[in-house]
Design a protein around this motif. Structure first.
Motif, short mmCIF file in Angstrom:
data_model
loop_
_atom_site.label_atom_id
_atom_site.label_comp_id
_atom_site.label_asym_id
_atom_site.label_seq_id
_atom_site.Cartn_x
_atom_site.Cartn_y
_atom_site.Cartn_z
N ALA A 219 0.83 -1.21 0.00
CA ALA A 219 0.00 0.00 0.00
C ALA A 219 0.86 1.26 0.00
O ALA A 219 0.58 2.21 -0.73
CB ALA A 219 -0.93 -0.01 1.20
N LEU A 220 1.92 1.27 0.81
CA LEU A 220 2.83 2.42 0.83
C LEU A 220 3.47 2.61 -0.53
O LEU A 220 3.60 3.74 -1.02
CB LEU A 220 3.89 2.23 1.91
CG LEU A 220 3.41 2.28 3.36
CD1 LEU A 220 4.55 1.91 4.30
CD2 LEU A 220 2.86 3.67 3.71
N THR A 221 3.89 1.51 -1.15
CA THR A 221 4.53 1.60 -2.47
C THR A 221 3.60 2.24 -3.48
O THR A 221 4.04 3.03 -4.34
CB THR A 221 4.94 0.19 -2.95
OG1 THR A 221 5.87 -0.37 -2.02
CG2 THR A 221 5.59 0.25 -4.32
N ARG A 222 2.32 1.96 -3.38
CA ARG A 222 1.36 2.48 -4.34
C ARG A 222 0.85 3.87 -4.00
O ARG A 222 0.50 4.66 -4.90
CB ARG A 222 0.19 1.50 -4.47
CG ARG A 222 0.62 0.17 -5.07
CD ARG A 222 -0.41 -0.93 -4.93
NE ARG A 222 -1.64 -0.64 -5.66
CZ ARG A 222 -2.64 -1.51 -5.78
NH1 ARG A 222 -2.54 -2.70 -5.18
NH2 ARG A 222 -3.72 -1.20 -6.46
N THR A 227 1.31 11.18 -3.27
CA THR A 227 1.37 12.21 -2.24
C THR A 227 2.15 13.40 -2.77
O THR A 227 2.86 13.30 -3.77
CB THR A 227 2.05 11.69 -0.96
OG1 THR A 227 3.43 11.38 -1.25
CG2 THR A 227 1.36 10.45 -0.44
N SER A 228 2.03 14.52 -2.08
CA SER A 228 2.79 15.72 -2.43
C SER A 228 3.79 16.01 -1.32
O SER A 228 3.38 16.26 -0.17
CB SER A 228 1.87 16.93 -2.62
OG SER A 228 1.08 16.79 -3.78
N SER A 229 5.08 15.95 -1.65
CA SER A 229 6.16 16.30 -0.72
C SER A 229 6.00 15.64 0.65
O SER A 229 6.13 16.29 1.68
CB SER A 229 6.25 17.83 -0.56
OG SER A 229 6.49 18.44 -1.80
N LEU A 230 5.73 14.34 0.64
CA LEU A 230 5.58 13.60 1.89
C LEU A 230 6.83 13.71 2.74
O LEU A 230 6.76 13.78 3.98
CB LEU A 230 5.26 12.13 1.59
CG LEU A 230 5.04 11.22 2.80
CD1 LEU A 230 3.81 11.67 3.60
CD2 LEU A 230 4.88 9.77 2.35
N GLY A 235 7.60 13.15 10.18
CA GLY A 235 6.92 11.90 10.48
C GLY A 235 5.86 11.54 9.46
O GLY A 235 4.94 10.77 9.75
N GLY A 236 5.99 12.06 8.24
CA GLY A 236 4.96 11.87 7.22
C GLY A 236 4.73 10.42 6.85
O GLY A 236 3.59 9.98 6.69
N LEU A 237 5.81 9.67 6.70
CA LEU A 237 5.68 8.27 6.33
C LEU A 237 4.98 7.49 7.44
O LEU A 237 4.08 6.67 7.18
CB LEU A 237 7.06 7.68 6.05
CG LEU A 237 7.10 6.27 5.46
CD1 LEU A 237 6.36 6.21 4.14
CD2 LEU A 237 8.56 5.82 5.28
N ALA A 238 5.35 7.76 8.69
CA ALA A 238 4.69 7.11 9.82
C ALA A 238 3.23 7.53 9.91
O ALA A 238 2.36 6.72 10.23
CB ALA A 238 5.42 7.45 11.12
N LEU A 317 12.02 6.39 2.58
CA LEU A 317 11.56 7.55 1.83
C LEU A 317 12.68 8.57 1.73
O LEU A 317 13.29 8.95 2.73
CB LEU A 317 10.35 8.18 2.52
CG LEU A 317 9.80 9.48 1.94
CD1 LEU A 317 9.18 9.24 0.57
CD2 LEU A 317 8.77 10.10 2.88
N GLY A 318 12.96 9.00 0.52
CA GLY A 318 13.91 10.08 0.28
C GLY A 318 13.25 11.16 -0.54
O GLY A 318 12.12 11.02 -1.00
N GLN A 319 13.95 12.26 -0.75
CA GLN A 319 13.36 13.35 -1.52
C GLN A 319 13.16 12.94 -2.97
O GLN A 319 12.29 13.46 -3.66
CB GLN A 319 14.24 14.60 -1.43
CG GLN A 319 13.59 15.85 -2.03
CD GLN A 319 14.35 17.11 -1.69
OE1 GLN A 319 15.23 17.10 -0.84
NE2 GLN A 319 13.99 18.20 -2.34
#
Length: 381
Positions: A219-222, A227-230, A235-238, A317-319
């Motif tokens: 789900a995260l991969t998809r 998203t915009s600038s997560l 803590g955006g990914l969390a 997650l990276g930029q």
């Protein structure tokens, strides 16, 4: 010196908590009238002289344009262009403070708040306009979620749909679609996060429509690309993982026609909940954003913004992107991110300490390092 812009029409809006002023120059009269109609549910009567938070001044494209104006052609799709500009302005002002999804959202009276995620062509706008008829329409494009509470800030822009005759997208007014914009400043937290997959293969069996739970890492991969600038949200990914856990996991919805969706969503698989652990970059090392090359003969984790330990490994997650690192690749990356640059022998020893001896440990670790380096998530000195 370029002349000051001439305004023949102005529209004031209150959009997602932002005051907006749109002005239109000569030749854009028809566009200005259409904007007033399309955005009538968000028109603001306030004109107290305060500077709007968002201002866009439009001038007819062609020739010398007045300073500070945005060129716009008086075409049928002009209103869609304007809504795109406004959406980008809203996103720009919310980056780093909200979870921003390229997704539709509706408040359904029985099913709750639904978030509809999908790539272009998945049918988000059509699904949002159909599912929103019995409740409240929140958005067809930009879902704004507050971290912690997961409350949604409505962004009920006109619905954008492809016009076959025009050969392009255009905006449609809510009343013509039987939609009512949400009255409240915030909508309840999502009850479901849906990954829309429209079945377009005519050879696929009729019974191909389905609703299934999606593992968190998948789900995260998809969702992350939607998203915009997560990476800019602390803590955006969390936060995204917590949102998915709060609804019992994302749901993949495979369907042919949007009319099927409401019935499909009344027969859900059991919820699933997954434990996650947030991995924070260490200040001062490569993981925290230091691009200094590792010393010769060593291997280091590439700079990253955020990472999670998930059920199958790690999600990083990276930029520049995100990656799911299952199994050994995840372990190797985690060791590098935690310990800093290591020689290959040091890295292999740590792997052996974690998971035990293996006759092919050197080859397996080298393969994992090569995979990480090939995707840009590890660097060799």
């Amino acid at each position: 010196m370029t002349a000051a812009p001439t305004t023949i029409a102005a529209t004031r809006l209150e959009v997602a908590g932002h005051s907006v002023l749109l002005t239109f120059g000569p030749g854009l009269e028809t566009v200005a009238e259409e904007i007033d109609t399309l955005w009538s549910h968000l028109l603001s009567a306030d004109d107290d002289g305060a500077t709007p938070q968002i201002r866009l001044d439009y001038a007819l494209a062609g020739g010398d344009l007045p300073a500070g104006t945005v060129p716009l052609q008086a075409r049928p799709e002009a209103s869609y262009t304007v809504s795109g500009h406004l959406t980008r302005e809203v996103i720009h002002r919310l980056i780093g403070t909200r979870l921003l999804l390229h997704a539709g959202a509706v408040a359904h009276p029985e099913l709750g708040t639904l978030v509809l995620v999908g790539a272009s062509g998945a049918g988000k706008s059509t699904a949002s306009s159909l599912l929103g008829r019995d409740g409240a329409y929140l958005t067809d494009e930009l879902t704004i979620i507050t971290p912690g509470t997961f409350a949604l800030t409505p962004y009920p822009k006109p619905v954008s749909k492809h016009d076959p005759e025009l050969g392009a997208k255009r905006d449609l007014a809510l009343p013509g679609l039987g939609l009512r914009a949400a009255d409240e400043a915030a909508a309840p937290a999502p009850a479901m996060v849906l990954l829309l997959e429209r079945i377009q293969d005519e050879d696929e069996p009729e019974e191909g429509s389905s609703v299934t739970r999606v593992p968190l890492s998948e789900a995260l991969t998809r969702i992350v690309p939607q998203t915009s600038s997560l990476w800019a949200l602390p803590g955006g990914l969390a936060t995204l993982a917590e949102l998915l856990n709060s609804v019992g996991g994302a749901l993949e919805v495979r369907y042919r026609e949007a009319a099927e969706l409401e019935e499909l969503l009344r027969r859900l698989p059991p919820p699933e909940h997954v434990e996650t652990v947030e991995i924070e970059p260490r200040p001062g090392d490569a993981a925290a954003g230091d691009d200094t090359a590792p010393a010769p003969g060593t291997i280091a984790a590439a700079p990253f913004r955020q990472a999670l330990a998930v059920e199958s490994g790690l999600f990083v997650l990276g930029q520049h992107g995100a990656i799911d690192l299952p199994g050994l690749a995840g372990l190797v990356w985690d060791l590098l991110a935690d310990a800093g640059p290591l020689t290959f022998d040091q890295l292999e020893q740590l792997v052996v300490e974690e998971i035990g001896e293996h006759p092919e440990s050197a080859a397996l670790v080298r393969g994992a390092v090569a995979e990480l380096a090939g995707h840009g998530w590890a660097r060799r000195g």
